[in-house]
Design an enzyme around this catalytic site. Sequence first.
Site, short mmCIF file in Angstrom:
data_model
loop_
_atom_site.label_atom_id
_atom_site.label_comp_id
_atom_site.label_asym_id
_atom_site.label_seq_id
_atom_site.Cartn_x
_atom_site.Cartn_y
_atom_site.Cartn_z
N ASN A 56 0.82 -1.19 0.00
CA ASN A 56 0.00 0.00 0.00
C ASN A 56 0.87 1.26 0.00
O ASN A 56 1.06 1.89 -1.04
CB ASN A 56 -0.95 -0.05 1.21
CG ASN A 56 -2.05 0.97 1.15
OD1 ASN A 56 -1.95 1.93 0.39
ND2 ASN A 56 -3.09 0.80 1.93
N ASP A 57 1.48 1.59 1.15
CA ASP A 57 2.26 2.83 1.24
C ASP A 57 3.34 2.93 0.16
O ASP A 57 3.58 4.01 -0.37
CB ASP A 57 2.96 2.93 2.61
CG ASP A 57 1.97 3.06 3.75
OD1 ASP A 57 0.79 3.36 3.48
OD2 ASP A 57 2.37 2.84 4.90
N VAL A 58 3.98 1.79 -0.14
CA VAL A 58 5.13 1.84 -1.06
C VAL A 58 4.69 2.09 -2.51
O VAL A 58 5.53 2.21 -3.39
CB VAL A 58 5.99 0.56 -0.97
CG1 VAL A 58 6.56 0.39 0.43
CG2 VAL A 58 5.24 -0.67 -1.41
#
Length: 462
Positions: free
Chosen positions: A388-390
Amino acid sequence: MDIPVYSLVAYLVAAVLFIIGLMRMSTPRTARMGNTLAAIGMLIAIVITLLLKEVLNYTMILIGIAIGGIIGGFAARKVKMTAMPQMVGIYNGFGGGGSLLIAAAEFFRYTDVGFTTQNSVTIVITILIGAVTFSGSMIAFGKLQGLVKARPITYPMQNIWNLVIFVAILAMIIYLIVSPGNIPIFIVLVVVSLALGVLLVIPIGGADMPVVISLLNSYSGLAGCAAGFVLGNMFLIISGALVGAAGFILTRIMCKAMNRSLGNVIFGAFGAVVQTVGAAGEEGEKVVREATPEDVTTLIGYAKSVIFVPGYGLATSQAQHHVAELANVLEKRGTDVKYAIHPVAGRMPGHMNVLLAEANVPYDKLYALDDINNDFERTDVAVVIGANDVTNPAARNIADSPLYGMPILNVDKAKSVIIIKRSLSPGFAGVDNPLFYMEKTMMFFRDGKQAIIEILDEIKNL
Ligand code: NAP
């Protein structure tokens, strides 16, 4: 103490094996051999140390080896990959605690026989670093294990108080160097240094804990190095310095990958605070395109090129073996398959590499961020599995996003994107991901492993 020449030579051989071992650990292909070489180095060092005449009690050592071996063997088999950071955390603490105990034992020994300036300096420095490493690592372990509140614990003038405590410690250290052997001051030094370790780690939040773990890893090396000076043991000095330097380099790599400065991690009280920043900071309705197993399989099955983007959800769902199987099926169909590995994907450095290696994915299929980011725009389908964040494009253009400035994988540049996760929940940083709402994105809401099993089932029908 006079150390026989043969043991000095053996220590040197062991240190060289450590250095070659570390060099080999820099790529996955040679890492296993590197580990073996370092382990042989450690075995040589242990055997030589046991042969030194100052070992007084072999029974106690054997009992220690047996207890440590049983606990270590049990932990290696039972601890899940996702719990590795806390295991490393607690081991760092034991390293620091070991150095602390060595320095304390030597302090009481020299209190009887008399100190030299070198003894008193090395002992007090080892006490400080060992105690901070021990108590700091225990708090870090507690936070990662959920035993201590993971959110940052802050109070007014926190950094000032820490500075005051540090100055008090320095004063005690100078006193103990000038007039060594004062037991009450020594005990206060130990207690206050332990308190400093706790106070330095409590304001650091969940998202930053892995950085703190690698920093404490570096401290545990320095504590070992300092204990080496206390004991006059060359091998401990060299190996401690190697661990200290390796831990520090890792800390810098992690900070860079998260676009944070070390000072900001240590003094910034940044934590895993869940925020709900809007997608790309925009107002208006966000449309999500939900996909069925057939949609996803058709898209992947007829693609010429596919990049898998694994993240934390791959680890929790243990989907690595099924992803490797799907990659094999696709390659047999003529698809070009690659894996894009972000340096902070998952919850520990190298997390994705370890999981995919476990599933026998060839190393040359794994591409680091810089090596693959330009490939996305030429790729038919990017399949994001529990990441997600990456992949969050907000990191590029939303200045008030906690992710702003973090280099991300250019998943949004691929021709089509499939995202496998269970819901629209945010990732570790707690922010929404505009990628979910792009027109080219299909959301396949499933547990990671379950999703790949369904695709594998479906692809037989193509
Ligand atoms: P992430 O941003 O934490 O997102 C992981 C996603 O996995 C979640 O959104 C979750 O969504 C999904 N998920 C969880 N369980 C799943 C399951 N069983 N099946 C499918 N999906 C599942 O992960 P990431 O993209 O790997 O990024 C790592 C984050 O950790 C970054 O913010 C990084 O800075 C931080 N971090 C990592 C390290 C490190 O050393 N690797 C160090 C420090 C910080 P659902 O709940 O909707 O399924």
